[in-house]
Scaffold this active site. Structure first.
Site, PDB file in Angstrom:
ATOM      1  N   SER A 163      24.751  48.511 -19.072  1.00  0.00           N
ATOM      2  CA  SER A 163      25.757  47.742 -18.337  1.00  0.00           C
ATOM      3  C   SER A 163      27.197  48.193 -18.511  1.00  0.00           C
ATOM      4  O   SER A 163      28.070  47.747 -17.772  1.00  0.00           O
ATOM      5  CB  SER A 163      25.656  46.260 -18.707  1.00  0.00           C
ATOM      6  OG  SER A 163      24.610  45.667 -17.976  1.00  0.00           O
ATOM      7  N   LYS A 207      35.625  41.577 -19.608  1.00  0.00           N
ATOM      8  CA  LYS A 207      34.434  41.136 -18.869  1.00  0.00           C
ATOM      9  C   LYS A 207      34.246  39.635 -19.067  1.00  0.00           C
ATOM     10  O   LYS A 207      34.416  39.130 -20.194  1.00  0.00           O
ATOM     11  CB  LYS A 207      33.210  41.906 -19.376  1.00  0.00           C
ATOM     12  CG  LYS A 207      31.940  41.682 -18.558  1.00  0.00           C
ATOM     13  CD  LYS A 207      30.786  42.529 -19.105  1.00  0.00           C
ATOM     14  CE  LYS A 207      29.508  42.395 -18.308  1.00  0.00           C
ATOM     15  NZ  LYS A 207      28.409  43.209 -18.857  1.00  0.00           N
ATOM     16  N   SER A 246      26.015  45.823 -15.335  1.00  0.00           N
ATOM     17  CA  SER A 246      26.646  44.566 -14.964  1.00  0.00           C
ATOM     18  C   SER A 246      28.162  44.526 -15.160  1.00  0.00           C
ATOM     19  O   SER A 246      28.822  43.659 -14.584  1.00  0.00           O
ATOM     20  CB  SER A 246      26.029  43.432 -15.791  1.00  0.00           C
ATOM     21  OG  SER A 246      26.313  43.601 -17.161  1.00  0.00           O
TER      22      SER A 246
END
Lengths: 484, 477
Positions: free
Chosen positions: A177, A78, A153
């Site tokens: 997330s 990420k 996210s």
């Protein structure tokens, strides 16, 4: 020779058996990325050159008979986790060209374990969002239905795993997330106990809630990645000094007779019929596995979202103060210092980030602190106590991950509040600092994955992963892949 | 109408730990800009602070030395504000749960001992430094100082005059130096002082509107700024004008204070507990371990010096103001057991040189051996007190042995009565008129003869002996 749907464990075996080399593996993934990525858009940055160099090294080590847990295995990271020398943007204009000079602790550990990094995945700007639509660059598409969001996210990481664009990934979870995108994309995602994994090098959103965790195709793979990244770190004071158990070895532990609690508060208004039915069906599977299912109560869970949307923005408002145009990152020219600050932050941050900075700044302001931040902290304590009470009666708490399967791109962007409600079942876990595992339990009528959430007390990853693993084997859903 | 000032001081003491409070960068002063920095103190994204335990050791030391209460759990808090020298956009400090509260510092007011109570002692990090270009409208930031550990020591408003404020600061500095946790240099900024001051009619119990004073970087500035502020506020009061709550800066050149910002422009720092740092637990064992390392502190030493060496309070206060000076004094007294003579010389000649150079005694060439050798030469009448002063400054400068200097410069005093009597007799004979004057009652004329003897002996004659001999000669016959 397909390898895109292999688990990490399977790839590890194939590499060890010399069925394929790490370089071949990496090349295959980049071929697939070239083909599929334009549709999914999971990555912000691809690091092909570096990955191939790392793969070459890995092949040498493999040839020399080295035995590292992730030797030669390609992962996606990420883009809010720092890798030295690789642009780390947080999907923000503010850090569009920021290249860290240091590795996150998890990156050091993955590297030491022999892992290879294919690239950095898309996210909601600074991890603030539930759909990856808040990325300053582009939205990511759900591999099961390209018109839908992958969740957020960590939407880029979840989509990359689901679409076979990497073998596994890391995400971060502040209010859901990791788990919510895992649910939307039909993969496994774990939010470990707060303090289980070092946060050093994870760009902070809300420090008391953030936790890095794996996104993978199987629970066993999540156990493998957690094994590598977990453990104390002298660069993170909040990382707990507690030994890391052998998660893989524990996957087949006997759970017969263990108790599963289902919070009655989780099945009220807002939960879609399909998800409710999927959870009901999962409870049947649990019973078949020999577990006892009973109702529990988490009486303060209705207040979780309200408390979260005070605490997380409050911390964020302070954490994001460092992006002032002085030292690194984006700077807009201004006629004086104040003007430079204003322009830099107005132009550098997107609307959701600004909204949260304003909410947080307000909540911490003199005269409002007691009514907001302090009250929210008290609610947080009550939510933690709710779980502690529940865990006196049951070993696990089960529930949905998200109220519905993946929604359409653009469907909820107009209403931030509705977007915030996507995290209604995941936020409490962060507030309480406990373990939350999301794994596929069903597909909707439209063929969209639905996730089940297994929650356990602090440092109960062994058991939670074991239950997830046994449930997953019973269902066999991990064998299904999106038709891309 | 009589007024009294009500003053409270906020002191920042920069600690002398080798590394910064939340990273391992060096705290050394004077390095090239931005060379003592890392991703942590520069606030790179994703980095986290880790507390330097040494800073806690130092805070515990000061808390013990000031009789403050050390709390078993202390919490770091973020103080949020934007400024280019503050890389995180917040300063890690302490707010509602500091490491220590209460305690006091004792000062001498006249012949009385007064306790100035402390509100709190807390740990925090220093900010960086802005450097403004003189020719272009640009500024630079030096982050070397960012993250250097500070202790903030806040007093109760127990101080009633500028003199008390200076005495408090001096005592606090002495304690910090005794503990070897801060070098106490106000000019270099390792000890900084802000003041809150208000005035009220003498006898009144109510507090007036307070004004915060900043930018006072020496004891003298503190004194002058407070004196000015008292005059300013008194004048306003007498004119029936309002005293505004504000922050004022001391203008060193003009000796006045000028308004910097009003109450309404004051920052809202939005303090909240720093989630990156776990609450600090300080157990009894930790405190006890630190207690074992404490030196004899100024007030205790002072009492002992008064008792053991019979020094007056005034002398003792001055000697103990520096741990090194006190050690020097004791070493001297061990060799030359006349404490009052030693302290007299320390308070005059020694301190004059030290103050002139801004040095501490251990940084000079003057050792207890050299110093007491000099005092012994004086004591034994080998040299006159005038010569002793001369020898002293030479010893101080060169570190040469006093006896050697006396020989080299021919400073040995003539005390032999036979030799001096011969000279005196000769002079008395040569000046019959003056002898007449003396004998007619103008005793002062003896000075004339002493002067003549000194001229004859090139100043080496022992004036005591000369006086005695001349009196004998002039009084006889």
């Amino acid at each position: 020779m397909s390898c895109f749907w292999d688990s990490l464990l399977s790839l590890r075996e194939r590499l060890a058996k010399k069925e394929l080399s790490s370089q071949e593996l990496v090349k295959h993934f980049f071929e697939r990325i070239k083909e599929v990525e334009p549709k999914v858009r999971a990555y912000i940055t691809l690091t092909e050159e570096g990955a191939l160099a790392q793969a070459k090294e890995a092949d040498k080590a493999l040839a020399a008979g080295e035995n590292k847990p992730l030797l030669g295995i390609p992962l996606a990271i990420k883009d809010n986790i720092c890798i030295r020398g690789v642009r780390t943007t947080c999907a923000s204009r503010m850090l569009e060209n920021f290249v860290p000079t240091y590795n996150a602790t998890v990156i050091e550990r993955l590297r030491d374990a022999g892992a290879i990094f294919l690239g950095k995945t898309n996210l909601d700007e600074f991890a603030m969002g539930s759909s990856t639509e808040n990325s300053a660059f582009f939205p990511t598409h759900n591999p099961w239905d390209l018109e839908r969001v992958p969740g957020g996210s960590s939407g880029g990481s979840a989509a990359a795993v689901a679409a076979g664009l990497c073998a596994g990934a890391l995400g971060s979870d502040t209010g859901g997330s990791i788990r919510q995108p895992a649910s939307f994309c039909g993969v496994v995602g774990l939010k470990p106990t707060y303090g289980r994994v070092s946060r050093y090098g994870l760009v902070a959103f809300a420090s008391s809630l953030d936790q890095i965790g794996p996104l993978t195709r199987t629970v066993a793979d999540t156990a493998l990645l957690l094994q590598v990244i977990a453990g104390p770190d002298n660069r993170d004071s909040t990382c707990v000094d507690q030994e890391v158990p052998d998660y893989l070895a524990a996957l087949d532990m006997d759970l017969k007779g263990c108790k599963v609690g289902v919070p009655k508060e989780y099945f009220g208004q807002g939960l879609s019929q399909e998800v409710a039915q999927a959870i009901e069906a999962s409870l049947e599977v649990m019973r078949d596995l020999g577990l006892e299912v009973k109702e529990v109560s988490l009486p303060h869970s209705p207040y979780a979202i309200a408390a979260y949307y005070i605490i997380a923005p409050a911390e964020a408002s302070s954490n994001l103060a460092r992006y002032d145009g002085v030292k690194y990152g984006f700077r807009a020219e201004g006629k004086d210092l104040l003007d430079m600050y204003k322009k830099t932050r107005s132009q550098g941050f997107g609307p959701e980030v600004k909204r949260r900075i304003m909410i947080g700044t307000y909540a911490l302001s003199a005269g409002y602190y007691d009514a907001y931040y302090k009250k929210a902290s008290q609610v947080r304590t009550l939510i933690t106590k709710d779980f502690a009470e529940a865990f006196k009666e049951v070993d696990f708490v089960l529930g949905p991950v998200a109220p519905s399967p993946a929604f359409k791109i653009g469907e909820r962007t107009a209403d931030p509040l509705e977007m915030y409600l996507s995290d209604i079942y995941t936020i409490s876990v962060n507030l309480a600092g406990i373990v939350g595992l999301s794994l596929p339990c069903a597909f909707s009528e439209k063929g969209l994955p639905i996730g089940l959430q297994i929650m356990g007390p602090h440092f109960s990853e062994e058991r939670v992963l074991a239950l997830g693993h046994q449930f997953e084997r019973a269902l066999g859903l991990f064998k299904q892949h999106p038709g891309l | 109408m009589q007024f009294e000032a009500v003053i409270g001081l906020e002191v920042h003491a920069q600690l002398t730990t080798a590394s910064k409070i939340f990273c391992s960068c060096s705290t050394a002063f004077g390095a090239a800009p931005n060379t003592h920095v890392c991703e942590v103190c520069m606030a790179a994204p994703g980095t986290l602070p880790v507390l330097n335990k040494k800073v806690v050791d130092y805070a515990i030391k000061l808390a013990l030395a000031t009789n403050a209460t050390i709390h078993p759990v202390a919490v770091f808090a973020r103080k949020n504000y934007f400024y280019p020298d503050l890389p995180k956009g917040y300063q890690i400090s302490q707010y509602d749960l500091p490491i220590a509260t209460g305690g006091y510092i004792q000062i001498e007011v006249g012949s009385q001992t007064k306790r100035i109570r402390l509100v709190r002692i807390h740990m925090e990090e220093d900010a960086g430094k802005l450097i403004h270009d003189e020719h272009r409208p640009v500024s630079f930031v030096d982050f070397n100082r960012t993250g250097v550990p500070l202790l903030e020591i806040v007093s109760e408003p127990d101080i009633r005059s500028p003199e008390e404020a200076v005495a408090y600061l001096k005592k606090l500095r002495a304690i910090l130096r005794y503990l070897e946790i801060c070098d106490g240099n106000m000019e270099e900024g390792s000890l900084r002082c802000d003041a809150n001051i208000s005035i009220r009619p003498l006898g009144s119990k109510e507090l007036g509107t307070k004004v915060e004073l900043k930018n006072m970087n020496s004891f003298k500035h503190v004194q002058r700024a407070l004196e000015y502020e008292i005059r300013r506020q008194t004048a306003l009061y007498l004119d029936g004008k309002e005293i505004i709550q504000e922050t004022r800066l001391f203008d060193v050149e003009k000796g006045v204070t000028v308004s910097m910002r009003g109450k309404e422009e004051a920052h809202d720092y939005r303090y909240f507990p720093d989630p990156d740092l776990v609450p600090l637990k300080v157990d009894d064992q930790w405190v006890e371990d630190i207690r074992q390392t404490l030196p004899e502190l100024p007030d205790v030493k002072k009492e002992r010096f008064m008792k053991e060496y019979g020094l007056p309070a005034y002398d003792a206060e001055i000697i103990i103001s520096s741990r090194h000076l006190a050690e020097f004094f004791e070493a001297c007294v061990k060799i030359f057991p006349k404490p009052k003579i030693v302290s007299n010389w320390i308070m005059t000649e020694v301190l004059r040189e030290l103050n002139r150079e801004g040095k501490e005694i251990h940084e000079t060439k003057l050792t207890p051996e050299l110093f007491t050798e000099l005092l012994k030469l004086l004591e034994d009448n080998v040299i006159s007190s005038t010569a002793a002063k001369k020898v002293f400054s030479e010893v101080y400068k060169t570190g040469k042995r006093p006896a050697q200097i006396v020989e080299e410069q021919g400073l040995r005093q003539e005390s032999d009565e036979e030799t001096l009597r011969a000279i005196c007799q000769k002079l008395v004979k040569e000046h019959p008129k003056e002898v007449e004057k003396y004998r007619s009652g103008k005793k002062g004329v003896i000075g004339f003869f002493v002067g003549q003897v000194m001229r004859e002996t090139k100043g080496k004659a022992n004036p005591k002996v000369v006086n005695k001999l001349l009196t004998e000669l002039l009084e006889s016959e």
